[in-house]
Write an enzyme that holds these catalytic residues in place. Structure first.
Site: not given
Ligand SMILES: [Zn+2]
Length: 342
Positions: A125, A162, A164, A249
């Protein structure tokens, strides 16, 4: 062939807060799982080096570097609503980036085909000028810069599994075709980017591939995306190196995510990546830890990936995606057939 694991106790000294999900125990749980008998012979530990300022600046502004550097020695600095530092976070972050470089050097020297960087803080991120979403510097983006600049690779595939979307990584190479960024992620969800229509710009158009997925997908659906979308695109792109933003995750027990993957599901994705690497990249894979917040699910999933990549296990995922998911896959393939033959 053994898997190289880049690890250092400095990664335990980044403490973003007493109740923060991205906590040092994540790495302790992985290490304890890997010390058990069934895995201890499959891995060898390597030490990271410390990344230098000028290397961080390949992907980040001077202002961002200085902001993170200024947290050194301070008990707690909040850099973003989700992202805080402790005394040693800057050191940990420099070593997390240096772990990528060390891993890539080892792969380049042919000491290992596969290296897994067990690092914190995570990276995907982190933007050019901003810490974000538990991330300080963008580890995997800096790995790609190193591979391009220092090791002179010219085609690199980043696979981001991931939960996200890796906004920072996508933006780092949005206008370049030397790096193909592939992500599948829960959507709509944090950080809000990662729509299918985000395909890259200018000469990078078509070299960003986002597969946004509604919550609730499991092994069968993830594997179908890997086999039917990632694999054909990757085999056309022919990467010389594959980097994996390995977040755990999407695991079914993860407290932050809404996906339903099992540990075996991660192994199955690793197997597809290894097949691609075997066909185009002489087997070269560098994985780096991103998210994953259920300690048992995280440790079991990392163990599964290592068993698969070291050739000690083949995974069998049974079942077929639902008719509605098949339709989603068909539409997704049709969308990307503008850029790739699918
Ligand atoms: Zn994540």
């Amino acid at each position: 062939m053994k898997i190289g694991l880049v690890y250092d106790p400095i990664f335990l000294r980044h403490v973003p807060g007493a109740f923060h999900p991205e906590r040092p125990e994540r790495l302790t749980a992985i290490r304890e799982r890997l010390e058990r008998e069934d895995l201890s012979g499959l891995v060898e530990y390597l030490s990271p080096r410390r990344a230098r300022r000028e290397e961080i600046l390949w992907n980040h502004s001077e202002a961002h570097y200085e902001r993170v550097a200024s947290t050194a020695g301070k008990a707690s600095v909040q850099l973003d609503p989700d992202t805080a530092t402790s005394e040693d976070s800057f050191e940990a972050a420099l070593h997390a980036v240096g772990a990528q470089f060390e891993g890539l050097d080892e792969i380049f020297r042919e000491n290992y085909r596969v290296v897994f960087c067990l690092v914190r803080p995570p990276g995907h991120h982190a933007e050019y000028d901003q810490a974000m979403g538990f991330c300080l510097f963008n580890n995997v983006a800096l790995a790609a810069h190193y591979a391009l600049r220092v090791l002179k690779f010219s085609r690199i595939l980043i696979v981001d599994w991931d939960l996200h979307h890796g906004n920072g990584t996508q933006h780092a190479f949005y206008r370049r075709r030397e790096v193909l960024y592939f992500s599948l992620h829960q959507f709509p969800y944090y950080p809000g980017t990662g729509r299918m229509e985000e395909v890259g710009r200018e000469e990078g158009t078509g070299f960003t591939v986002n597969v946004p997925l509604p919550a609730g997908q499991g092994d069968v659906e993830y594997l179908a995306v890997f086999r039917e979308i990632l694999r054909p695109i990757a085999l056309q792109y022919r990467p010389e190196l594959i980097l994996v933003s390995a977040g755990f995750d999407p695991h079914r027990n993860d407290p932050l995510g809404g996906m339903r993957l099992s540990a075996e599901g991660f192994g199955a994705m690793a197997e597809v990546i290894q097949e691609i690497a075997g066909e185009t990249a002489e087997g070269r894979i560098l994985l780096t830890l991103e998210g994953g917040y259920d300690l048992t699910g995280l440790a079991e999933s990392v163990a599964e990936v290592i068993k698969v990549l070291s050739g000690h296990k083949r995974v069998e995922i049974r079942g077929e995606p639902s008719a509605s998911f098949r339709e989603y896959l068909r539409e997704t393939r049709q969308f990307f057939s503008r850029y790739w033959s699918l």
